[in-house]
Write an enzyme that holds these catalytic residues in place. Structure first.
Site, PDB file in Angstrom:
ATOM      1  CG  ASP A 507      -1.955  -1.083   1.196  1.00 58.23           C
ATOM      2  OD1 ASP A 507      -2.547  -1.364   2.246  1.00 58.23           O
ATOM      3  OD2 ASP A 507      -2.167  -1.671   0.116  1.00 58.23           O
ATOM      4  CG  ASP A 509      -0.574   2.527   4.071  1.00 53.70           C
ATOM      5  OD1 ASP A 509       0.450   1.827   3.918  1.00 53.70           O
ATOM      6  OD2 ASP A 509      -1.678   2.044   4.383  1.00 53.70           O
TER       7      ASP A 509
END
Length: 656
Positions: A507, A509
């Site tokens: 991801d 993030d």
């Protein structure tokens, strides 16, 4: 290292200072060829626009290079905002020039030269640069030294009003380049290719030191050039069919592409010997290919496969791939794209997503029609392609038998590729089971494998090699790739490597970055040969999706953006296309699990449209790399990490 961080720490770079501070961001530093190419590109753009017929390049004895064209000449008047001559603005102000207006029919709609960023970089990295402009019945002259104009532009003589053109002579500053002199072999190759792409234009190179003069003019364009290139090869094979060439461009009122976009091509197959492959975008050579190359390969695959199926030539059990069709193909491709996106300032690789479908749609139908109109030639090409497929399948079977009894039992959660082909297969290490499920459904089962990872893997930087397999996740990764842990100095056997590319797909993030860092640490510390040989990649999933409503004949569209800069560029493009402000909606992906299989394939896994970063190992600074990794990942280095974070904290943007 200074510990002071106050108002005096901030620097503002003006004019050409950013180029001199970080020249590698603007050009290649192997030799001065690229900064000379920027000047040549400007001359070629005048020829492309129909205003120049001759380009004359001289490699002078003193190391300087001059480029002369008979185009319209740079405007010599005063710029209304800068209050300097336009010539001086073009060579001293980044992001200035007359080629940003790309409306249909404009002279620079498909410009390759930057005419501002490019030649300004040339000026910044030269000890001296002289510009002579013939325009408006006068000869104008301006000299720069170390990027600064010695005096304003001067009209030094009169000339006939019909005489126009620009001559630029640059003395590259040797301190910026690994090799101080222009590589004449590279320069000659680049100039010859410009002549190929500009039929009717004469390009000349004069080397003062030897008195050698070379002149190129290709009335037959790409076909003539490819013929010469294949004939010139010592081990060149005989053509099995005549060269297939043509060109197609988009007309008015097309819903998908801008008017004038398209491609010209020359394509040939040989059964043996060396092959020639060159591609260009708006006259810019893309030595590392890109999406336009992928579009040509897609068209070749679909057309040849269609011909083979139509004539029932495919043997039972043989399955064609794109590589089978392209392996023995030579081509020269010249593409026109309105707003091309390149990988890096040196523009070696095209990454525009639309270019793949554009080129494929331009070439597919004409090639299929040509094959069916020349059935004998089509069958010869088909036989070579089928032979390539049979050879590939036979090789894969041999490898599988050799390793069948000795490979450890593969992990149960590994979803492997259907075909065993280590020269092509890819492994995706995916964060989380949900994203792993989407990746399994969206992948190409033929050559892509998925290994989902639960949570964060162990920090293996200080783990002893003998204890490495105690961790289940690390054990599964090692068994899946088929290579034992090793050091860079070991004589490691990579014959068991089961995948050509290993992609870390996490991801976008903080947690995803942490997982990617831990996996990179694992490969750097315990599988460094995979990193050094270019087998490790970081997948680049998009952060945003822009949903654009239907507009006239244009259907609803979904456009993906890798980051906020791309998102801004997409919104600017929509406004330019007169999409009503606020009509589009923007979605942000919180993770890979939010993407459906089709989206994940199209943006992150499709080799033709994805963007992935290859992890490289800098052999020249091996000790420095190990020192930095030790500071970042070592258990006993918390104090050094804290100091490093405090010093570099201002460089981080928080994603809250």
């Amino acid at each position: 290292m200074s510990v002071n961080y106050d108002e005096s720490s901030f620097k503002v770079l003006r004019g050409l200072d950013p180029v001199r501070q970080r020249p590698g961001m603007y050009t290649t530093l192997d030799n001065p060829n690229h900064i000379i190419a920027e000047v040549v590109d400007n001359a070629c753009d005048e020829a492309l626009a129909g205003y120049a017929k001759n380009i004359f390049v001289t490699a002078h004895i003193d190391g300087s290079v001059s480029v002369q064209d008979d185009g319209r000449g740079i405007p010599v008047g005063i710029h209304p905002e800068e209050q300097k001559s336009v010539v001086e603005v073009a060579y001293t102000v980044l992001h200035s020039g007359g080629k940003f207006d790309k409306e249909a029919g404009g002279a620079y709609q498909f410009s390759g030269g930057l005419h501002g960023v490019g030649v300004a970089v040339t000026n910044a990295l030269s000890t001296a640069l002289e510009v002579t402009v013939f325009r408006d019945g006068g000869e104008h002259f301006l000299r720069f030294e170390h990027g600064a104009a010695r005096q304003p532009l001067q009209r030094i003589a009169e000339c006939p009003k019909r005489k126009t053109g620009t001559t630029v002579r640059a003395w590259p500053d040797t301190k910026y380049f690994d090799a101080p002199n222009v590589n004449l072999v590279q320069l000659e190759r680049a100039l010859r290719s410009k002549a190929v792409l500009l039929p009717g234009v004469t390009v000349t190179l004069l080397i003062e030191k030897t008195g050698e003069r070379k002149e190129w003019n290709y009335p037959d364009g790409l076909r003539g050039y490819l013929t010469q290139a294949l004939d010139a090869q010592e081990d060149g094979g005989t053509l099995i069919a005549p060269i297939f060439s043509g060109e197609r461009y988009v007309g008015k009122h097309d819903d998908n592409y801008a008017e004038g976009e398209g491609a010209a091509w020359a394509l040939a197959w040989t059964e043996e010997g060396a092959i020639t492959r060159e591609s260009y975008v708006n006259l810019i050579p893309t030595w590392n290919g890109g999406t336009h190359d992928s579009g040509l390969r897609d068209a070749m695959f679909n057309a040849v496969k269609g011909f083979i199926e139509l004539h029932g030539m495919l043997p039972k059990g043989v399955k064609l791939t794109s590589d089978d069709v392209a392996n023995r193909a030579s081509f020269v491709l010249s593409t026109k794209v309105l707003d091309p996106s390149f990988q890096g300032q040196t523009k070696d690789r095209l990454v525009s997503r639309t270019a793949l479908k554009l080129v494929s749609s331009m070439i597919n139908d004409p090639l299929l029609l040509w094959l069916n109109e020349h059935v004998d030639y089509g069958k010869r090409i088909a036989e070579v392609v089928i032979k390539q497929a049979q050879s590939r399948m036979k090789s894969a079977q041999k490898v599988e038998k050799k390793k069948g009894s000795s490979v450890a039992v593969l992990p149960g959660k590994l979803t492997d590729a259907a075909d065993f082909n280590p020269e092509r297969n890819e492994l995706f290490l995916v964060e989380g089971d949900s994203a792993g499920g989407s990746a399994k459904q969206g992948r190409s089962k033929e050559f892509q494998a998925i290994l989902p990872l639960r949570g964060k893997v162990l920090n293996t930087f200080e783990v002893d090699r003998n204890r490495l397999f105690a961790n289940a996740e690390v054990h599964d990764i090692a068994v899946a790739i088929g290579v034992d842990p090793h050091d860079l100095t070991d004589n490691v056997d990579l014959s068991g490597l089961r995948y050509k590319g290993i992609y870390i797909m996490a991801d976008a993030d903080v947690d995803g970055s942490h997982i990617a860092t831990l996996l990179l640490t694992l490969f750097f510390r315990h599988f460094p040969r995979l990193v050094a040989d270019g087998h490790i990649f970081l997948a680049q999933p998009p952060l945003f999706r822009v949903d654009v409503p239907a507009q006239g004949k244009k259907p609803m569209r979904k456009i993906y953006a890798l980051n906020e800069d791309e998102l801004t560029s997409i919104e600017d493009r929509l406004r330019k296309d007169k999409v009503r402000e606020g009509a589009w909606s923007i979605s942000r992906f919180k993770g890979l699990g939010e993407m459906n299989p089709e989206q994940l394939w199209d943006t992150t896994m499709n080799p033709d449209t994805r963007r992935a970063l290859c992890v490289a190992l800098d052999a020249s600074s091996k000790d420095d790399t190990h020192r930095v990794m030790n500071m970042l990942m070592g258990k006993q280095e918390s104090g050094a990490r804290r100091a490093w974070l405090e010093y570099h904290g201002n460089e981080v943007t928080g994603d809250v």
